[in-house]
Design an enzyme around this catalytic site. Structure first.
Site, mmCIF file in Angstrom:
data_model
loop_
_atom_site.group_PDB
_atom_site.id
_atom_site.type_symbol
_atom_site.label_atom_id
_atom_site.label_comp_id
_atom_site.label_asym_id
_atom_site.label_seq_id
_atom_site.Cartn_x
_atom_site.Cartn_y
_atom_site.Cartn_z
ATOM 1 N N ALA A 24 0.799 -1.239 0.000
ATOM 2 C CA ALA A 24 0.000 0.000 0.000
ATOM 3 C C ALA A 24 0.830 1.288 0.000
ATOM 4 O O ALA A 24 0.268 2.374 0.164
ATOM 5 C CB ALA A 24 -0.998 0.022 1.157
ATOM 6 N N ALA A 25 2.151 1.193 -0.232
ATOM 7 C CA ALA A 25 2.951 2.428 -0.324
ATOM 8 C C ALA A 25 2.461 3.279 -1.493
ATOM 9 O O ALA A 25 2.258 4.496 -1.352
ATOM 10 C CB ALA A 25 4.430 2.100 -0.489
ATOM 11 N N GLY A 26 2.251 2.633 -2.629
ATOM 12 C CA GLY A 26 1.753 3.363 -3.798
ATOM 13 C C GLY A 26 0.361 3.934 -3.543
ATOM 14 O O GLY A 26 0.044 5.050 -3.973
ATOM 15 N N ASP A 27 -0.469 3.194 -2.833
ATOM 16 C CA ASP A 27 -1.827 3.682 -2.521
ATOM 17 C C ASP A 27 -1.763 4.888 -1.586
ATOM 18 O O ASP A 27 -2.503 5.862 -1.758
ATOM 19 C CB ASP A 27 -2.659 2.566 -1.868
ATOM 20 C CG ASP A 27 -2.927 1.416 -2.825
ATOM 21 O OD1 ASP A 27 -2.887 1.638 -4.052
ATOM 22 O OD2 ASP A 27 -3.176 0.290 -2.344
HETATM 23 P P1 ADP Z 1 3.934 0.756 -5.808
HETATM 24 O O1 ADP Z 1 3.664 0.160 -4.464
HETATM 25 O O2 ADP Z 1 2.699 1.253 -6.499
HETATM 26 O O3 ADP Z 1 4.839 -0.063 -6.694
HETATM 27 P P2 ADP Z 1 6.251 2.348 -5.061
HETATM 28 O O4 ADP Z 1 6.858 1.124 -4.465
HETATM 29 O O5 ADP Z 1 6.969 3.027 -6.161
HETATM 30 O O6 ADP Z 1 4.736 2.118 -5.507
HETATM 31 O O7 ADP Z 1 6.057 3.383 -3.843
HETATM 32 C C1 ADP Z 1 5.328 4.576 -3.958
HETATM 33 C C2 ADP Z 1 6.073 5.699 -3.275
HETATM 34 O O8 ADP Z 1 6.216 5.416 -1.870
HETATM 35 C C3 ADP Z 1 7.492 5.928 -3.780
HETATM 36 O O9 ADP Z 1 7.495 6.818 -4.902
HETATM 37 C C4 ADP Z 1 8.176 6.539 -2.568
HETATM 38 O O10 ADP Z 1 7.898 7.927 -2.503
HETATM 39 C C5 ADP Z 1 7.482 5.836 -1.407
HETATM 40 N N1 ADP Z 1 8.253 4.647 -0.993
HETATM 41 C C6 ADP Z 1 8.028 3.357 -1.326
HETATM 42 N N2 ADP Z 1 8.940 2.511 -0.768
HETATM 43 C C7 ADP Z 1 9.761 3.305 -0.049
HETATM 44 C C8 ADP Z 1 10.910 3.068 0.791
HETATM 45 N N3 ADP Z 1 11.390 1.831 0.974
HETATM 46 N N4 ADP Z 1 11.509 4.138 1.375
HETATM 47 C C9 ADP Z 1 11.047 5.397 1.195
HETATM 48 N N5 ADP Z 1 9.968 5.690 0.424
HETATM 49 C C10 ADP Z 1 9.327 4.668 -0.189
#
Ligand code: ADP
Length: 292
Positions: free
Chosen positions: A236-239
């Site tokens: 859910a980081a992207g969400d």
């Molecule tokens: P998705 O889950 O849709 O593939 P990402 O993995 O690119 O999306 O994560 C979305 C955003 O969350 C990234 O652009 C970044 O800003 C933040 N993010 C994700 N993982 C990390 C991490 N390990 N450390 C710091 N920021 C993170």
């Protein structure tokens, strides 16, 4: 987005809502095999629901347009939305089971997932309330995404698409998008940044996980730095990123300011386990930005 207009909510999220059923096992079963599980838990999920929660926790007034079944899972998901003060007046109850993801997680961390769209397949995208920003993903029928974005454009809302899960989609959807937020894999399937800009997007934000994000527009490319955190679960980081971005755009922030806020939200989400429980609040996001 036009300030003189009156909108019912800041952000409308058009998308999926699922109940995730998660069993941990020593080894995932093969075809025809039955294994005993160790633990079992249920979690609310679906990209639409996650992003609605993210926008609401980031401070926006949010309406959700989606569908659940008339079953217990539907009741649970409706309660999740209302607990986060999200308007569920456009969450339809339809004659299909609530969407579910059946997830097996092995001791090695390897998983195997069956997603049953169920009620999500009945989402039409019609009848969304007027909002400053409309945010959609691709876990509901593409015709619903197209209709919601097209209507939003007519209503002069800002339209944002998170084209996940990754798939090729054509111009009939992309032409209605003001901002597209793919990850690295998704942008490849969409044919690259230039195609999206040519089709009329004013910005393409490619998220790069722990490496942050890149803003592409007619004026060039700007890197959005990541916040350095100890990541334990990137679910859910992207969400979180997309919901927080839309909340700040609805509040009138410049795109780069909103992206910094979104980047902090995405980073914070990785510091806790799970989806909905790990989505940060505005206070937590502001605190990370202030501390950096
Ligand atoms: P998705 O889950 O849709 O593939 P990402 O993995 O690119 O999306 O994560 C979305 C955003 O969350 C990234 O652009 C970044 O800003 C933040 N993010 C994700 N993982 C990390 C991490 N390990 N450390 C710091 N920021 C993170």
């Amino acid at each position: 987005m036009r300030d003189e207009q009156t909108f019912s909510f800041d952000v409308c999220v058009v998308g999926s809502a699922n109940l995730d059923l998660v069993a941990t096992v020593q080894q995932l079963p093969g075809p025809g095999e039955t294994v005993a599980g160790d633990t079992y838990r249920e979690y609310p999920g679906g990209k639409g629901l996650n992003q609605a929660v993210a926008a609401a926790r980031a401070g926006a007034s949010v309406a959700f347009v989606g569908a659940v079944g008339g079953d217990a899972a539907g009741t649970v998901l409706r309660a999740v939305l209302t607990n986060d003060h999200i308007d569920a007046g456009h969450l339809e109850t339809v004659d299909a089971p609530t969407g579910r993801a059946l997830i097996g997680v092995a001791a090695t961390g390897e998983n195997s997932i069956i997603v049953v769209p169920g009620a999500n397949a009945a989402v039409t995208g019609a009848g969304a309330p007027s909002t400053r920003v409309v945010l959609a993903q691709l876990e509901v029928p593409l015709a619903a995404v197209e209709l919601a974005l097209r209507n939003a454009r007519s209503a002069r809302s800002l339209t944002v698409l998170n084209p996940a899960p990754a798939q090729a989609i054509d111009e009939s959807i992309l032409r209605w998008c003001d901002i597209v937020v793919p990850n690295e894999h998704e942008i490849e399937l969409l044919g690259g940044v230039d195609r999206l800009l040519d089709l009329g997007a004013r910005a393409v934000v490619v998220t790069l996980g722990s490496r942050g994000a890149e803003l592409h527009s007619a004026t060039g490319v700007t890197h959005v730095d990541p916040f350095v955190v100890t990541a334990i679960d990137t679910t859910a980081a992207g969400d979180s990123f997309c919901g927080a971005l839309c909340a700040r755009l609805a509040a009138g922030d410049e795109l780069l300011v909103a992206l910094r806020f979104a980047s902090a939200a995405g980073a914070l989400c990785t510091t806790k386990a799970g989806a909905v429980p790990s989505i940060p609040t505005r206070a937590e996001i502001d605190a990370l930005i202030d501390a950096t």
